[in-house]
Structures are given as structure tokens and as C-alpha cells.
Write a protein that holds these residues in place. Structure first.
Motif, PDB file in Angstrom:
ATOM      1  N   ILE A  54      -3.004  -4.145 -22.583  1.00 57.87           N
ATOM      2  CA  ILE A  54      -3.524  -4.035 -23.952  1.00 57.87           C
ATOM      3  C   ILE A  54      -2.359  -3.906 -24.940  1.00 57.87           C
ATOM      4  O   ILE A  54      -2.351  -4.525 -26.002  1.00 57.87           O
ATOM      5  CB  ILE A  54      -4.475  -2.825 -24.077  1.00 57.87           C
ATOM      6  CG1 ILE A  54      -5.703  -3.038 -23.180  1.00 57.87           C
ATOM      7  CG2 ILE A  54      -4.907  -2.616 -25.513  1.00 57.87           C
ATOM      8  CD1 ILE A  54      -6.612  -1.840 -23.070  1.00 57.87           C
ATOM      9  N   VAL A  67      -1.561  -6.320 -28.066  1.00 55.53           N
ATOM     10  CA  VAL A  67      -1.454  -5.837 -29.437  1.00 55.53           C
ATOM     11  C   VAL A  67      -0.129  -6.313 -30.040  1.00 55.53           C
ATOM     12  O   VAL A  67      -0.072  -6.773 -31.184  1.00 55.53           O
ATOM     13  CB  VAL A  67      -1.572  -4.284 -29.493  1.00 55.53           C
ATOM     14  CG1 VAL A  67      -1.215  -3.759 -30.877  1.00 55.53           C
ATOM     15  CG2 VAL A  67      -2.985  -3.841 -29.129  1.00 55.53           C
ATOM     16  N   HIS A  82      -2.037  -2.044 -39.561  1.00 54.60           N
ATOM     17  CA  HIS A  82      -2.930  -1.420 -38.576  1.00 54.60           C
ATOM     18  C   HIS A  82      -2.377  -1.602 -37.161  1.00 54.60           C
ATOM     19  O   HIS A  82      -2.334  -0.643 -36.367  1.00 54.60           O
ATOM     20  CB  HIS A  82      -4.320  -2.049 -38.704  1.00 54.60           C
ATOM     21  CG  HIS A  82      -5.227  -1.791 -37.544  1.00 54.60           C
ATOM     22  ND1 HIS A  82      -5.748  -0.543 -37.263  1.00 54.60           N
ATOM     23  CD2 HIS A  82      -5.703  -2.613 -36.574  1.00 54.60           C
ATOM     24  CE1 HIS A  82      -6.505  -0.623 -36.172  1.00 54.60           C
ATOM     25  NE2 HIS A  82      -6.486  -1.867 -35.743  1.00 54.60           N
ATOM     26  N   LEU A  83      -1.916  -2.806 -36.852  1.00 56.84           N
ATOM     27  CA  LEU A  83      -1.395  -3.086 -35.508  1.00 56.84           C
ATOM     28  C   LEU A  83      -0.080  -2.363 -35.256  1.00 56.84           C
ATOM     29  O   LEU A  83       0.180  -1.899 -34.143  1.00 56.84           O
ATOM     30  CB  LEU A  83      -1.220  -4.603 -35.316  1.00 56.84           C
ATOM     31  CG  LEU A  83      -2.524  -5.404 -35.288  1.00 56.84           C
ATOM     32  CD1 LEU A  83      -2.245  -6.905 -35.386  1.00 56.84           C
ATOM     33  CD2 LEU A  83      -3.321  -5.112 -34.027  1.00 56.84           C
ATOM     34  N   LEU A  85      -0.916   1.095 -34.380  1.00 55.74           N
ATOM     35  CA  LEU A  85      -1.437   1.136 -33.001  1.00 55.74           C
ATOM     36  C   LEU A  85      -0.301   1.081 -31.992  1.00 55.74           C
ATOM     37  O   LEU A  85      -0.277   1.850 -31.023  1.00 55.74           O
ATOM     38  CB  LEU A  85      -2.315  -0.094 -32.781  1.00 55.74           C
ATOM     39  CG  LEU A  85      -3.825   0.057 -32.727  1.00 55.74           C
ATOM     40  CD1 LEU A  85      -4.459  -1.271 -32.418  1.00 55.74           C
ATOM     41  CD2 LEU A  85      -4.251   1.107 -31.707  1.00 55.74           C
ATOM     42  N   HIS A  93     -11.470  -3.513 -24.063  1.00 51.58           N
ATOM     43  CA  HIS A  93     -10.676  -2.487 -24.743  1.00 51.58           C
ATOM     44  C   HIS A  93      -9.633  -3.110 -25.658  1.00 51.58           C
ATOM     45  O   HIS A  93      -9.339  -2.573 -26.722  1.00 51.58           O
ATOM     46  CB  HIS A  93     -10.015  -1.555 -23.733  1.00 51.58           C
ATOM     47  CG  HIS A  93     -10.896  -0.424 -23.346  1.00 51.58           C
ATOM     48  ND1 HIS A  93     -11.264   0.563 -24.228  1.00 51.58           N
ATOM     49  CD2 HIS A  93     -11.532  -0.139 -22.189  1.00 51.58           C
ATOM     50  CE1 HIS A  93     -12.074   1.418 -23.627  1.00 51.58           C
ATOM     51  NE2 HIS A  93     -12.255   1.011 -22.392  1.00 51.58           N
ATOM     52  N   ASN A  94      -9.069  -4.231 -25.237  1.00 54.36           N
ATOM     53  CA  ASN A  94      -8.097  -4.895 -26.103  1.00 54.36           C
ATOM     54  C   ASN A  94      -8.752  -5.284 -27.420  1.00 54.36           C
ATOM     55  O   ASN A  94      -8.218  -5.034 -28.501  1.00 54.36           O
ATOM     56  CB  ASN A  94      -7.535  -6.129 -25.406  1.00 54.36           C
ATOM     57  CG  ASN A  94      -6.695  -6.956 -26.347  1.00 54.36           C
ATOM     58  OD1 ASN A  94      -5.809  -6.434 -27.007  1.00 54.36           O
ATOM     59  ND2 ASN A  94      -6.991  -8.223 -26.443  1.00 54.36           N
ATOM     60  N   ARG A  95      -9.930  -5.877 -27.326  1.00 54.58           N
ATOM     61  CA  ARG A  95     -10.637  -6.289 -28.547  1.00 54.58           C
ATOM     62  C   ARG A  95     -11.021  -5.077 -29.389  1.00 54.58           C
ATOM     63  O   ARG A  95     -10.882  -5.086 -30.607  1.00 54.58           O
ATOM     64  CB  ARG A  95     -11.901  -7.080 -28.187  1.00 54.58           C
ATOM     65  CG  ARG A  95     -11.619  -8.461 -27.697  1.00 54.58           C
ATOM     66  CD  ARG A  95     -11.101  -9.322 -28.828  1.00 54.58           C
ATOM     67  NE  ARG A  95     -10.133 -10.265 -28.315  1.00 54.58           N
ATOM     68  CZ  ARG A  95      -9.537 -11.193 -29.031  1.00 54.58           C
ATOM     69  NH1 ARG A  95      -9.774 -11.309 -30.306  1.00 54.58           N
ATOM     70  NH2 ARG A  95      -8.672 -11.997 -28.501  1.00 54.58           N
ATOM     71  N   THR A 149      -9.748  -1.975 -29.343  1.00 58.39           N
ATOM     72  CA  THR A 149      -8.614  -1.188 -29.840  1.00 58.39           C
ATOM     73  C   THR A 149      -7.992  -1.831 -31.068  1.00 58.39           C
ATOM     74  O   THR A 149      -7.670  -1.151 -32.039  1.00 58.39           O
ATOM     75  CB  THR A 149      -7.533  -1.049 -28.738  1.00 58.39           C
ATOM     76  OG1 THR A 149      -8.152  -0.545 -27.568  1.00 58.39           O
ATOM     77  CG2 THR A 149      -6.432  -0.105 -29.162  1.00 58.39           C
ATOM     78  N   SER A 150      -7.833  -3.142 -31.019  1.00 57.98           N
ATOM     79  CA  SER A 150      -7.176  -3.797 -32.152  1.00 57.98           C
ATOM     80  C   SER A 150      -8.192  -4.391 -33.124  1.00 57.98           C
ATOM     81  O   SER A 150      -7.836  -5.175 -33.992  1.00 57.98           O
ATOM     82  CB  SER A 150      -6.234  -4.892 -31.648  1.00 57.98           C
ATOM     83  OG  SER A 150      -6.943  -5.831 -30.877  1.00 57.98           O
ATOM     84  N   TRP A 151      -9.424  -3.978 -32.975  1.00 61.47           N
ATOM     85  CA  TRP A 151     -10.495  -4.520 -33.823  1.00 61.47           C
ATOM     86  C   TRP A 151     -10.190  -4.222 -35.280  1.00 61.47           C
ATOM     87  O   TRP A 151      -9.914  -3.095 -35.655  1.00 61.47           O
ATOM     88  CB  TRP A 151     -11.824  -3.882 -33.428  1.00 61.47           C
ATOM     89  CG  TRP A 151     -13.014  -4.562 -34.005  1.00 61.47           C
ATOM     90  CD1 TRP A 151     -13.253  -5.894 -34.070  1.00 61.47           C
ATOM     91  CD2 TRP A 151     -14.145  -3.915 -34.588  1.00 61.47           C
ATOM     92  NE1 TRP A 151     -14.475  -6.121 -34.639  1.00 61.47           N
ATOM     93  CE2 TRP A 151     -15.041  -4.927 -34.974  1.00 61.47           C
ATOM     94  CE3 TRP A 151     -14.485  -2.585 -34.807  1.00 61.47           C
ATOM     95  CZ2 TRP A 151     -16.253  -4.653 -35.582  1.00 61.47           C
ATOM     96  CZ3 TRP A 151     -15.686  -2.304 -35.402  1.00 61.47           C
ATOM     97  CH2 TRP A 151     -16.570  -3.337 -35.786  1.00 61.47           C
ATOM     98  N   TRP A 152     -10.225  -5.230 -36.081  1.00 64.50           N
ATOM     99  CA  TRP A 152      -9.835  -5.094 -37.485  1.00 64.50           C
ATOM    100  C   TRP A 152     -10.923  -5.641 -38.375  1.00 64.50           C
ATOM    101  O   TRP A 152     -11.296  -6.798 -38.264  1.00 64.50           O
ATOM    102  CB  TRP A 152      -8.517  -5.848 -37.730  1.00 64.50           C
ATOM    103  CG  TRP A 152      -8.060  -5.808 -39.138  1.00 64.50           C
ATOM    104  CD1 TRP A 152      -7.945  -6.856 -39.999  1.00 64.50           C
ATOM    105  CD2 TRP A 152      -7.657  -4.653 -39.871  1.00 64.50           C
ATOM    106  NE1 TRP A 152      -7.491  -6.428 -41.201  1.00 64.50           N
ATOM    107  CE2 TRP A 152      -7.302  -5.090 -41.170  1.00 64.50           C
ATOM    108  CE3 TRP A 152      -7.563  -3.289 -39.573  1.00 64.50           C
ATOM    109  CZ2 TRP A 152      -6.864  -4.209 -42.158  1.00 64.50           C
ATOM    110  CZ3 TRP A 152      -7.122  -2.419 -40.560  1.00 64.50           C
ATOM    111  CH2 TRP A 152      -6.773  -2.879 -41.820  1.00 64.50           C
ATOM    112  N   HIS A 167     -10.619   1.414 -39.439  1.00 66.48           N
ATOM    113  CA  HIS A 167     -11.069   2.385 -38.448  1.00 66.48           C
ATOM    114  C   HIS A 167     -11.031   3.793 -39.011  1.00 66.48           C
ATOM    115  O   HIS A 167     -11.853   4.619 -38.668  1.00 66.48           O
ATOM    116  CB  HIS A 167     -10.177   2.309 -37.211  1.00 66.48           C
ATOM    117  CG  HIS A 167     -10.404   1.067 -36.433  1.00 66.48           C
ATOM    118  ND1 HIS A 167     -11.551   0.851 -35.727  1.00 66.48           N
ATOM    119  CD2 HIS A 167      -9.657  -0.043 -36.294  1.00 66.48           C
ATOM    120  CE1 HIS A 167     -11.485  -0.328 -35.151  1.00 66.48           C
ATOM    121  NE2 HIS A 167     -10.353  -0.896 -35.484  1.00 66.48           N
TER     122      HIS A 167
END
Lengths: 207, 168
Positions: A115, A119, A195-196, A199, B73-75, B77-80, B87
Motif C-alpha cells: 500500500i 501511495v 493528502h498523499l 499519508l 485498503h490501498n483504495r 487509504t488514499s481515497w480522495w 478525510h
């Protein structure tokens, strides 16, 4: 360190409730049909593919047409090299647009990676996109303006600056495009990049 | 012009089988990351599409469930959602006074509400841990070190317990 969280009696009810939730069963009870979903997702995927194809065509075809037009007229103008240079510039902008668009679309690949890596990959693509919008004056507007000036020069017309009306129209269109693109970059991509980045920093915190 | 689609019939069969067997994974992830129906539908669609697109890349090196957890989870977690509905704003809504707080006393609803108070990465760690994944597996899925997973998970579980205690 063990490879499992330490036993915690307080947390046991949480673990038990989680295990007992039976979400998959609930999904089926609500009339979930994997076949219907597969059809719907396949349709959405094809629609998305067509949209991306259209985006590329929309970006590339006009530049090819305009470049072709300039190149075709070049032999009949006063200064053919200037016309051919204008054609090359316009064609170059089209190629650059398509290449950067394809590069952006590649962001979704690499499914098997972690993940964090995905990202990071997404961040690189979004930052690239934000940079494109931020620097639209350099890679898009300037070459187009130079191409317009070269075409006028190639056809033996007066210099761009000597025609205030024409220059005003070009400058107004360029300014509008510049402002719109900068705004898109700021609202759509730079905020997502932020945002990224947060993260990613969170992923690395403490490691 | 015809659009090239790398998905073969067998890929469709795989997708149908995965969804039949593992739909719960997506439901759980979506519930851990969204607070309203519109967001839940959006994120579900995005994950479904991502799973579909990922099938040609699936080499069977991991279990399908692990693969789906990773993608979901990837989608998530980085969901924008774009400026104005980040968020952070979503998280602010979810607290002890949030409307979706489980007043019906169902522990599982309170657990989801508590998970949504955590930062996105901690949500992923907690959910994977509740699913029984080991630190090493979670580290591999997330890309974090095993030590970091252990430390963060410990803090996240404490925070989760606190929130559950507050909302009891």
C-alpha cells in the motif's frame, strides 16, 4: 517482539464481535449477485477505457491536424523553415500531452505492491500532473505563442506585436487558459498531493 | 475504434468467484472508512473497479483474500474526495456525538465508529489485525516495518479501546 498482538482480555469482546459480524452473509442476504456486479463493473471499465481513449484523441488529433496544415502550406510561404518549425512545435505539444496522459494513467498499475508503494506511486503521478498544470505557460502556452508568431513570420505577415488587436486576442486567450489551468492544478491535484504526502509521512513515522 | 479490453472470460469468472467468496472484505473496508451511504457507494465502486482491473496482474503468489485486502485498503487509504470534503472533515463528523454512533448498543457498530476515528493507516492496521493477519503479513501488505506495525498497532488498539469505553 511476537508476530501477533499480545493477549488483551479487554480487547477480546472486540475480536469476538468482529469475527461474528458475518458481513459476507449479510451481503448475500441483501440480494447481492456477483454476476450482476461483474457485468456492471465490466461496463464501467469499458466506459472508462473509452473515456481515456477519447481524452488522448482529443489531445492529439487537433495538434496533428494543425501541424499537418502548417507543414503542407510551408512550401508555398515566404519562409518555409518558419512554418515547418511551427508545425514541429504544435506536434511536439500534442505528443507531450499524450505521453503525460499515458504516464498518469499508468498510476493504477502495480497492484501487487504494498500500500505504501502504491501511495508513493500515486503521489509521483499526482505531483507530475500538478507540475504540468502549474507550468502550463512553459510547455503549452509558450510553444503555441511561438508557433503563432512563426506562422505569421513564415507567411511574411507583420510581427505579432505590431498588430495590437491580434496580439490582444492571443494574450487574452493565453491568460484565460493560464488562469484556468493553474486553478485546476491547485484545486484538483496539489490538494490531493498534499493528502498523499501526509499519508506517506504517516507510513514512515516511527520506522 | 474498438477499445482493447485485456479481460478474458476466465478473468470474469475469477471476479465472480472472488466476489462470491470475499465480498465481505470490501464491505468491511468500506464500513471502516466511510460514514454515509453516498461515500460508501463511491468507495465500493472504486474498489470493485480496482479489483477487476487487478485480475490480469494476479499471479497467485498470494491468497486472493490477501490480494483483495491489499487493493481495498490501498483504495480506501488514499481515497480522495477533493478539496472541501477531505478525510479530516469526514473524521470530525465521527465522534462520540456523531449521528451514526450506535445507540442501539450493537458492539460491532461501535467498533466501526471507533475505527473511523483513527488515522487512515491505523484503520488499515486494526482491521487487518482483527482479521487475524500477523505483524509480518501486515507489514508486507502495508509496506511498513514489522517493528513499526507492532508499535502503531499497539497504540491504535489502545485508542480504539478508549473510544469504545467513551461511547459505551
Amino acid at each position: 517482539m511476537t508476530d501477533q498482538p499480545p493477549a488483551d482480555e479487554e480487547f477480546d469482546p472486540v475480536v469476538a464481535a468482529w469475527a461474528a459480524q458475518g458481513v459476507a452473509g449479510a451481503a448475500h442476504a441483501q440480494g447481492f449477485d456477483p454476476d450482476v456486479l461483474a457485468d456492471s463493473v465490466a461496463r464501467a471499465h469499458r466506459k472508462d477505457q473509452r473515456r481515456l481513449l477519447w481524452l488522448n484523441v482529443r489531445e492529439f488529433v487537433p495538434s496533428v491536424v494543425v501541424a499537418g496544415l502548417f507543414a503542407r502550406r510551408a512550401p508555398n510561404t515566404a519562409r518555409p523553415p518558419a512554418m515547418l518549425s511551427a508545425a514541429a512545435l504544435v506536434f511536439g505539444v500534442g505528443v507531450f500531452l499524450v505521453v503525460s496522459s499515458l504516464r498518469y494513467q499508468r498510476a493504477d498499475r502495480g497492484w501487487g505492491t504494498s500500500i505504501r508503494e502504491q501511495v508513493a506511486r500515486r503521489l509521483a503521478q499526482v505531483e507530475h500532473r500538478a507540475k504540468l498544470y502549474r507550468n502550463v505557460g512553459w510547455w503549452y502556452l509558450s510553444p503555441i505563442a511561438v508557433a503563432v508568431a512563426l506562422v505569421r513570420y513564415g507567411r511574411g505577415e507583420a510581427a505579432l506585436l505590431s498588430n495590437p488587436v491580434f496580439f490582444g486576442i492571443i494574450a487574452a486567450m493565453g491568460s484565460a487558459l493560464y488562469v484556468i489551468n493553474r486553478r485546476i492544478g491547485r484545486t484538483r491535484y496539489e490538494s490531493e498531493a498534499e493528502h498523499l504526502r501526509t499519508l506517506l509521512a504517516d507510513f514512515d513515522a516511527g520506522s | 475504434m474498438a477499445v482493447r479490453d485485456r479481460h478474458r472470460d476466465s478473468d470474469r469468472e475469477i471476479f465472480v468467484r472472488w466476489m462470491a467468496d470475499h465480498r465481505g472484505i470490501i464491505v468491511k473496508v468500506v464500513r471502516s472508512f466511510t460514514t454515509n451511504l453516498a461515500d460508501a457507494e463511491d468507495l465500493t465502486q472504486e474498489i470493485d473497479l480496482a479489483v477487476w482491473r487487478s485480475i490480469p496482474s494476479f499471479r497467485g503468489e498470494s491468497k486472493p483474500s490477501t490480494w483483495i485486502w491489499r487493493i481495498a485498503h490501498n483504495r480506501a487509504t488514499s481515497w480522495w474526495r477533493g478539496a472541501g470534503s477531505s478525510h479530516a472533515v469526514l473524521d470530525d463528523v465521527v465522534g462520540p456525538s456523531a449521528p451514526d454512533r450506535a445507540d442501539d448498543g450493537l458492539l460491532i457498530d461501535r467498533i466501526y465508529a471507533a475505527i473511523r476515528t483513527l488515522p487512515p493507516i491505523d484503520r488499515t492496521l486494526v482491521v487487518l489485525s482483527l482479521e487475524g493477519y500477523r505483524y509480518g503479513e501486515i507489514a508486507e501488505i502495508t509496506g511498513m516495518t514489522v517493528t513499526n506495525v507492532g508499535a502503531r498497532l499497539s497504540r491504535a488498539r489502545s485508542r480504539l479501546s478508549e473510544v469504545l469505553e467513551e461511547t459505551r
